[in-house]
Motif scaffolding. Structure first.
Motif, PDB file in Angstrom:
ATOM      1  N   HIS A 128       0.812  -1.135   0.030  1.00 54.87           N
ATOM      2  CA  HIS A 128      -0.012  -0.142   0.135  1.00 54.87           C
ATOM      3  C   HIS A 128       0.908   1.206  -0.031  1.00 54.87           C
ATOM      4  N   CYS A 129       2.033   1.109  -0.515  1.00 56.07           N
ATOM      5  CA  CYS A 129       2.947   2.133  -0.465  1.00 56.07           C
ATOM      6  C   CYS A 129       3.115   2.888  -2.029  1.00 56.07           C
ATOM      7  N   ASP A 130       2.102   2.791  -2.446  1.00 56.42           N
ATOM      8  CA  ASP A 130       2.169   3.591  -3.918  1.00 56.42           C
ATOM      9  C   ASP A 130       1.851   4.997  -3.717  1.00 56.42           C
ATOM     10  N   LEU A 131       2.823   5.898  -3.685  1.00 53.84           N
ATOM     11  CA  LEU A 131       2.503   7.311  -3.645  1.00 53.84           C
ATOM     12  C   LEU A 131       2.204   8.040  -5.048  1.00 53.84           C
ATOM     13  N   ALA A 132       2.096   7.315  -6.041  1.00 54.32           N
ATOM     14  CA  ALA A 132       1.659   7.692  -7.303  1.00 54.32           C
ATOM     15  C   ALA A 132       0.464   8.508  -7.327  1.00 54.32           C
ATOM     16  N   LEU A 133       0.349   9.547  -8.521  1.00 53.06           N
ATOM     17  CA  LEU A 133      -1.053   9.849  -8.528  1.00 53.06           C
ATOM     18  C   LEU A 133      -1.710   8.575  -9.179  1.00 53.06           C
ATOM     19  N   ALA A 134      -2.869   8.423  -8.637  1.00 54.98           N
ATOM     20  CA  ALA A 134      -3.863   7.401  -8.650  1.00 54.98           C
ATOM     21  C   ALA A 134      -4.745   7.048  -9.845  1.00 54.98           C
ATOM     22  N   ARG A 135      -5.303   8.315 -10.294  1.00 57.24           N
ATOM     23  CA  ARG A 135      -6.255   8.422 -11.313  1.00 57.24           C
ATOM     24  C   ARG A 135      -6.351   9.897 -11.884  1.00 57.24           C
ATOM     25  N   ASP A 136      -7.218  10.121 -12.844  1.00 55.26           N
ATOM     26  CA  ASP A 136      -7.255  11.230 -13.697  1.00 55.26           C
ATOM     27  C   ASP A 136      -7.623  12.311 -12.907  1.00 55.26           C
ATOM     28  N   GLU A 137      -8.503  12.327 -11.804  1.00 55.69           N
ATOM     29  CA  GLU A 137      -9.178  13.246 -11.065  1.00 55.69           C
ATOM     30  C   GLU A 137      -7.774  14.049 -10.190  1.00 55.69           C
ATOM     31  N   THR A 138      -7.010  12.856  -9.785  1.00 58.21           N
ATOM     32  CA  THR A 138      -5.869  13.302  -9.013  1.00 58.21           C
ATOM     33  C   THR A 138      -4.878  14.283  -9.975  1.00 58.21           C
ATOM     34  N   TRP A 139      -4.604  13.787 -11.223  1.00 63.44           N
ATOM     35  CA  TRP A 139      -3.782  14.532 -11.950  1.00 63.44           C
ATOM     36  C   TRP A 139      -4.452  15.984 -12.341  1.00 63.44           C
ATOM     37  N   ALA A 140      -5.712  16.030 -12.527  1.00 64.80           N
ATOM     38  CA  ALA A 140      -6.291  17.206 -12.762  1.00 64.80           C
ATOM     39  C   ALA A 140      -6.263  18.192 -11.354  1.00 64.80           C
ATOM     40  N   GLY A 141      -6.250  17.593 -10.336  1.00 62.92           N
ATOM     41  CA  GLY A 141      -6.268  18.269  -9.026  1.00 62.92           C
ATOM     42  C   GLY A 141      -4.830  18.932  -9.002  1.00 62.92           C
ATOM     43  N   LEU A 142      -3.932  18.119  -9.212  1.00 62.16           N
ATOM     44  CA  LEU A 142      -2.577  18.563  -8.963  1.00 62.16           C
ATOM     45  C   LEU A 142      -2.244  19.723 -10.172  1.00 62.16           C
ATOM     46  N   ARG A 143      -2.581  19.295 -11.462  1.00 56.33           N
ATOM     47  CA  ARG A 143      -2.405  20.472 -12.361  1.00 56.33           C
ATOM     48  C   ARG A 143      -2.915  21.916 -12.050  1.00 56.33           C
ATOM     49  N   LYS A 144      -4.192  21.733 -11.350  1.00 53.32           N
ATOM     50  CA  LYS A 144      -4.852  22.979 -10.789  1.00 53.32           C
ATOM     51  C   LYS A 144      -4.103  23.595  -9.614  1.00 53.32           C
ATOM     52  N   ALA A 145      -3.749  22.866  -8.835  1.00 49.64           N
ATOM     53  CA  ALA A 145      -2.675  23.155  -7.624  1.00 49.64           C
ATOM     54  C   ALA A 145      -1.764  23.940  -8.053  1.00 49.64           C
ATOM     55  N   VAL A 146      -0.681  23.353  -9.132  1.00 45.86           N
ATOM     56  CA  VAL A 146       0.384  24.103  -9.361  1.00 45.86           C
ATOM     57  C   VAL A 146       0.203  25.210 -10.548  1.00 45.86           C
ATOM     58  N   SER A 147      -0.987  25.244 -10.892  1.00 46.67           N
ATOM     59  CA  SER A 147      -1.265  26.492 -11.774  1.00 46.67           C
ATOM     60  C   SER A 147      -1.556  27.867 -10.775  1.00 46.67           C
ATOM     61  N   ASP A 148      -1.772  27.565  -9.568  1.00 40.79           N
ATOM     62  CA  ASP A 148      -1.904  28.780  -8.532  1.00 40.79           C
ATOM     63  C   ASP A 148      -0.689  29.741  -8.936  1.00 40.79           C
ATOM     64  N   PRO A 149      -0.960  30.876  -9.094  1.00 39.22           N
ATOM     65  CA  PRO A 149      -0.020  31.855  -9.152  1.00 39.22           C
ATOM     66  C   PRO A 149       1.099  32.050  -8.233  1.00 39.22           C
ATOM     67  N   TYR A 150       0.843  31.746  -6.868  1.00 43.41           N
ATOM     68  CA  TYR A 150       1.746  31.650  -5.944  1.00 43.41           C
ATOM     69  C   TYR A 150       2.898  30.822  -6.188  1.00 43.41           C
ATOM     70  N   LEU A 151       2.621  29.605  -7.050  1.00 42.24           N
ATOM     71  CA  LEU A 151       3.674  28.661  -7.146  1.00 42.24           C
ATOM     72  C   LEU A 151       4.107  28.915  -8.619  1.00 42.24           C
ATOM     73  N   ASN A 152       4.060  30.056  -9.109  1.00 44.30           N
ATOM     74  CA  ASN A 152       4.497  30.086 -10.426  1.00 44.30           C
ATOM     75  C   ASN A 152       5.132  31.682 -10.690  1.00 44.30           C
ATOM     76  N   GLN A 153       5.946  32.044  -9.414  1.00 41.61           N
ATOM     77  CA  GLN A 153       6.531  33.209  -9.401  1.00 41.61           C
ATOM     78  C   GLN A 153       7.598  33.200 -10.139  1.00 41.61           C
ATOM     79  N   PRO A 154       8.375  34.417 -10.600  1.00 42.98           N
ATOM     80  CA  PRO A 154       9.602  34.529 -11.567  1.00 42.98           C
ATOM     81  C   PRO A 154      10.560  33.947 -10.458  1.00 42.98           C
ATOM     82  N   PHE A 155      11.839  33.265 -11.312  1.00 42.83           N
ATOM     83  CA  PHE A 155      12.905  32.868 -10.246  1.00 42.83           C
ATOM     84  C   PHE A 155      13.864  33.917 -10.298  1.00 42.83           C
ATOM     85  N   GLY A 156      14.372  34.208  -8.869  1.00 45.60           N
ATOM     86  CA  GLY A 156      15.538  34.945  -8.628  1.00 45.60           C
ATOM     87  C   GLY A 156      15.129  35.629  -7.464  1.00 45.60           C
TER      88      GLY A 156
END
Length: 163
Positions: free
Chosen positions: A135-163
């Protein structure tokens, strides 16, 4: 700790200046005294990083939210290791809950809001693979999870310019 310091000192002796020294530890606070003893010291570390997961059935624990997996370790590191070094979640992830198929996606949806409250976190890397054990599979399990992660990482806070 001695090996880390030795490598750091050797690079310094050779005049290497284009290296960022990141010290990575587990976020498992049952070993807090060992973590503290292993810290090479502020003169040797540019960034502090830790790994923390919601293992759930993998280690036979209860379900932990993203906030529950991160906040205690973050606070402990700020109080006991460094209160000002940049921090990195060098690995984070969650096991799946087959009885609640949307739970993994909901876990990832919390990431941006929680990260905004973790002072000094400048980088976060999601772990998308297995750990040893049942039961130690930490991979994204289904399409809904991938969609949720994509939405989370599209948050502007997580997409700031580097530097």
């Amino acid at each position: 700790m001695r090996a880390y310091r030795h490598l750091h000192d050797r690079f310094r002796e050779l005049g290497v200046t284009n290296v960022v020294w990141t010290w990575i530890t587990t976020g498992y606070l049952e070993h807090a005294d060992l973590i503290e003893r292993m810290y090479p010291g502020d003169d040797y570390v540019d960034w502090v990083a830790y790994n923390q997961y919601n293992y759930y059935r993998c280690h036979d624990t209860g379900w932990l939210s993203f906030a529950e997996t991160q906040r205690a370790t973050h606070e402990w590191i700020r109080e006991n290791i460094s209160d000002d070094k940049p921090l990195m979640l060098s690995e984070f992830g969650t096991a799946d809950d087959p009885s609640r198929p949307n739970r993994q996606a909901q876990w990832y949806a919390q990431v941006p809001a929680v990260l905004k409250g973790l002072t000094g976190v400048k980088a976060a890397l999601q772990w998308n693979y297995r750990d040893p054990g049942p039961h130690c599979d930490l991979a994204l399990a289904r399409d809904e999870t991938w969609a949720g992660l994509r939405k989370a990482v599209s948050d502007p806070y997580l997409n700031q310019p580097f530097g």
